[in-house]
Design a protein around this motif. Structure first.
Motif, mmCIF file in Angstrom:
data_model
loop_
_atom_site.group_PDB
_atom_site.id
_atom_site.type_symbol
_atom_site.label_atom_id
_atom_site.label_comp_id
_atom_site.label_asym_id
_atom_site.label_seq_id
_atom_site.Cartn_x
_atom_site.Cartn_y
_atom_site.Cartn_z
ATOM 1 N N ALA A 136 0.827 -1.201 0.000
ATOM 2 C CA ALA A 136 0.000 0.000 0.000
ATOM 3 C C ALA A 136 0.864 1.255 0.000
ATOM 4 C CB ALA A 136 -0.920 -0.012 1.215
ATOM 5 N N GLY A 137 0.406 2.255 -0.759
ATOM 6 C CA GLY A 137 1.065 3.552 -0.798
ATOM 7 C C GLY A 137 2.108 3.709 -1.877
ATOM 8 N N LEU A 138 2.465 2.605 -2.530
ATOM 9 C CA LEU A 138 3.457 2.674 -3.601
ATOM 10 C C LEU A 138 2.773 2.765 -4.957
ATOM 11 C CD1 LEU A 138 6.043 -0.020 -2.421
ATOM 12 C CD2 LEU A 138 6.408 2.454 -2.527
ATOM 13 N N PRO A 139 3.428 3.354 -5.938
ATOM 14 C CA PRO A 139 2.874 3.350 -7.295
ATOM 15 C C PRO A 139 2.663 1.932 -7.803
ATOM 16 C CG PRO A 139 4.672 4.923 -7.119
ATOM 17 C CD PRO A 139 4.683 4.116 -5.856
ATOM 18 N N THR B 13 -2.001 11.163 -4.391
ATOM 19 C CA THR B 13 -1.770 11.616 -3.021
ATOM 20 C C THR B 13 -0.446 12.345 -2.975
ATOM 21 O OG1 THR B 13 -0.649 9.537 -2.446
ATOM 22 C CG2 THR B 13 -3.034 9.644 -2.070
ATOM 23 N N ASP B 14 -0.194 12.994 -1.864
ATOM 24 C CA ASP B 14 1.105 13.624 -1.686
ATOM 25 C C ASP B 14 2.193 12.556 -1.602
ATOM 26 O OD1 ASP B 14 -0.074 16.112 -1.623
ATOM 27 O OD2 ASP B 14 -0.196 16.170 0.582
ATOM 28 N N ALA B 15 3.378 12.940 -1.976
ATOM 29 C CA ALA B 15 4.502 12.010 -1.906
ATOM 30 C C ALA B 15 4.770 11.618 -0.466
ATOM 31 C CB ALA B 15 5.740 12.648 -2.505
ATOM 32 N N PRO B 16 5.087 10.353 -0.214
ATOM 33 C CA PRO B 16 5.442 9.955 1.153
ATOM 34 C C PRO B 16 6.673 10.699 1.643
ATOM 35 C CG PRO B 16 5.628 8.096 -0.374
ATOM 36 C CD PRO B 16 5.178 9.254 -1.166
ATOM 37 N N SER B 17 6.713 10.952 2.926
ATOM 38 C CA SER B 17 7.852 11.678 3.486
ATOM 39 C C SER B 17 8.994 10.753 3.865
ATOM 40 C CB SER B 17 7.411 12.475 4.717
ATOM 41 O OG SER B 17 6.875 11.597 5.711
ATOM 42 N N GLU B 18 8.734 9.453 3.949
ATOM 43 C CA GLU B 18 9.744 8.476 4.331
ATOM 44 C C GLU B 18 10.113 7.590 3.146
ATOM 45 O OE1 GLU B 18 11.097 8.478 7.297
ATOM 46 O OE2 GLU B 18 9.757 10.053 8.072
ATOM 47 N N PHE B 19 11.299 7.015 3.211
ATOM 48 C CA PHE B 19 11.735 6.045 2.205
ATOM 49 C C PHE B 19 10.821 4.834 2.234
ATOM 50 C CE2 PHE B 19 14.094 2.122 1.340
ATOM 51 C CZ PHE B 19 14.581 2.374 0.058
ATOM 52 N N ALA C 120 11.234 1.631 -5.498
ATOM 53 C CA ALA C 120 11.644 2.454 -4.366
ATOM 54 C C ALA C 120 11.104 3.863 -4.544
ATOM 55 C CB ALA C 120 13.164 2.484 -4.244
ATOM 56 N N VAL C 121 10.583 4.427 -3.461
ATOM 57 C CA VAL C 121 10.217 5.845 -3.412
ATOM 58 C C VAL C 121 11.208 6.521 -2.484
ATOM 59 C CG1 VAL C 121 8.449 7.523 -2.805
ATOM 60 C CG2 VAL C 121 7.791 5.341 -3.857
ATOM 61 N N ILE C 122 11.931 7.490 -3.025
ATOM 62 C CA ILE C 122 13.077 8.072 -2.334
ATOM 63 C C ILE C 122 12.805 9.543 -2.037
ATOM 64 C CG2 ILE C 122 15.538 8.561 -2.517
ATOM 65 C CD1 ILE C 122 15.718 6.197 -4.498
ATOM 66 N N PRO C 123 12.710 9.928 -0.773
ATOM 67 C CA PRO C 123 12.499 11.346 -0.438
ATOM 68 C C PRO C 123 13.740 12.161 -0.763
ATOM 69 C CG PRO C 123 12.905 10.064 1.545
ATOM 70 C CD PRO C 123 12.807 9.072 0.421
#
Length: 324
Positions: free
Chosen positions: A196-199, A216-222, A293-296
């Motif tokens: 959940a929460g990932l593209p 949604t807004d980009a997650p603030s954490e890795f 990976a979602v990288i702040p």
């Protein structure tokens, strides 16, 4: 616009045959095992009478002695198996490691050659449409093989010649290849549940990924997740790894893709050469896997603009681990 990631600092046991029993595989899978079920990206190699006239003497690991009648001409691409390996088939759409010796088939002149006795193997990308058409010449050949390949002028250089090598516009070319290793063309393994929460990641037939980003807004954490879990060796920090990857910003702008360059990327997985979030995403991931990976910003490019990437961007990478 391409972004250069590297510019950012930051048993041997007796065999027992038991009726109804089968042993589970142990240890990391080999290329031959990891590539099972993947489709070929080029037509499989074809033999021919002309290529069969090429004589190659010597063992694998030794410089070959090559002779052939001059001039030697054929049609299209002809591949002759000199020594057959058993390391799994070349599929195309991938990178292989090889030794090579090239000859002008029209004049008999030697062109270029690597040192077949060394471990300094030459990487060669095999993709449809590239010239010389090595993809069609080697697809279907087993890793560990030695082959002789005769390419006519169109397949070798598009009928334009290579002046610096003394190859005329109508000259055919011969290559002798030792195929020492191959990397996967794409991730291949067991699909894992979505996180959940990932593209959401979608794939083209050749494996190239695309994404659907949540509104949604980009997650603030890795955040990261393994989407396909391969059965190869795990990546350790410092390993030299072969990857396909695509990068986007959270607003959906793609800024880099090795897939579109038709050239997998090879570099050491270290924070000295890569952004920290990229390294975090790959630590202990196994060969054959696909990871997202979602990288702040603080684990990416921070407050610095990087090419087409605005300062303060949250980054998304989808990475296929092809080999190490």
């Amino acid at each position: 616009m391409r972004t250069n990631l590297r510019k950012i600092a930051a048993i041997s046991i007796p065999l027992l045959i038991l009726t109804g029993c089968a042993s589970e595989p142990t240890g990391p899978l080999t290329y031959a095992e990891l590539s099972v079920g993947l489709d070929t990206q080029c037509e499989s190699f074809q033999t021919g009478d002309a290529a069969e006239q090429i004589t190659v003497l010597g063992d694998l690991g030794a410089q070959p002695e090559v002779t052939f009648p001059v001039p030697l001409t054929g049609t299209g691409i002809e591949t002759a198996i000199i020594v057959e390996g058993d390391g799994g088939e070349v599929l195309g759409g991938q990178q292989v490691l090889l030794h090579f010796a090239g000859y002008n088939a029209t004049t008999g002149d030697s062109l270029q050659a690597s040192d077949f006795t060394s471990q300094n193997y030459a990487p060669q990308d095999l993709y449809p449409g590239l010239v010389p058409d090595f993809c069609s010449a080697l697809t279907g050949v087993n890793v560990g093989s030695r082959v002789a390949v005769l390419l006519d002028a169109e397949s070798a250089h598009g009928n334009v010649g290579v002046q610096s090598l003394g190859i005329g516009a109508s000259d055919s070319v011969i290559f002798v290849f030792d195929i020492l290793d191959a990397y996967l063309p794409r991730a291949n393994g067991d699909a894992q549940p979505a996180k959940a929460g990932l593209p959401t990641v979608v794939s083209a037939p050749d494996g190239q990924p695309g994404i659907q980003i949540p509104s949604t807004d980009a997650p603030s954490e890795f955040m990261s997740a393994v989407l396909i879990e391969g059965g190869g060796e795990p990546i350790q920090i410092g390993d030299n790894v072969v990857l396909h990857y695509t990068g986007w910003t959270w607003n959906g702008e793609q800024f880099d893709s090795s897939w579109e360059r038709q050239a997998p990327a090879t570099f050491p997985i270290t924070v000295d050469g890569l952004i920290e979030g990229f390294v975090m995403a790959l630590d202990q991931v196994t060969v054959g896997s696909r990871v997202i990976a979602v990288i702040p910003p603080e684990l990416g490019y921070g407050d610095n603009e990087q090419g087409s990437i605005p300062a303060g961007s949250t980054l998304i990478f989808v990475i296929d681990v092809l080999g190490k």
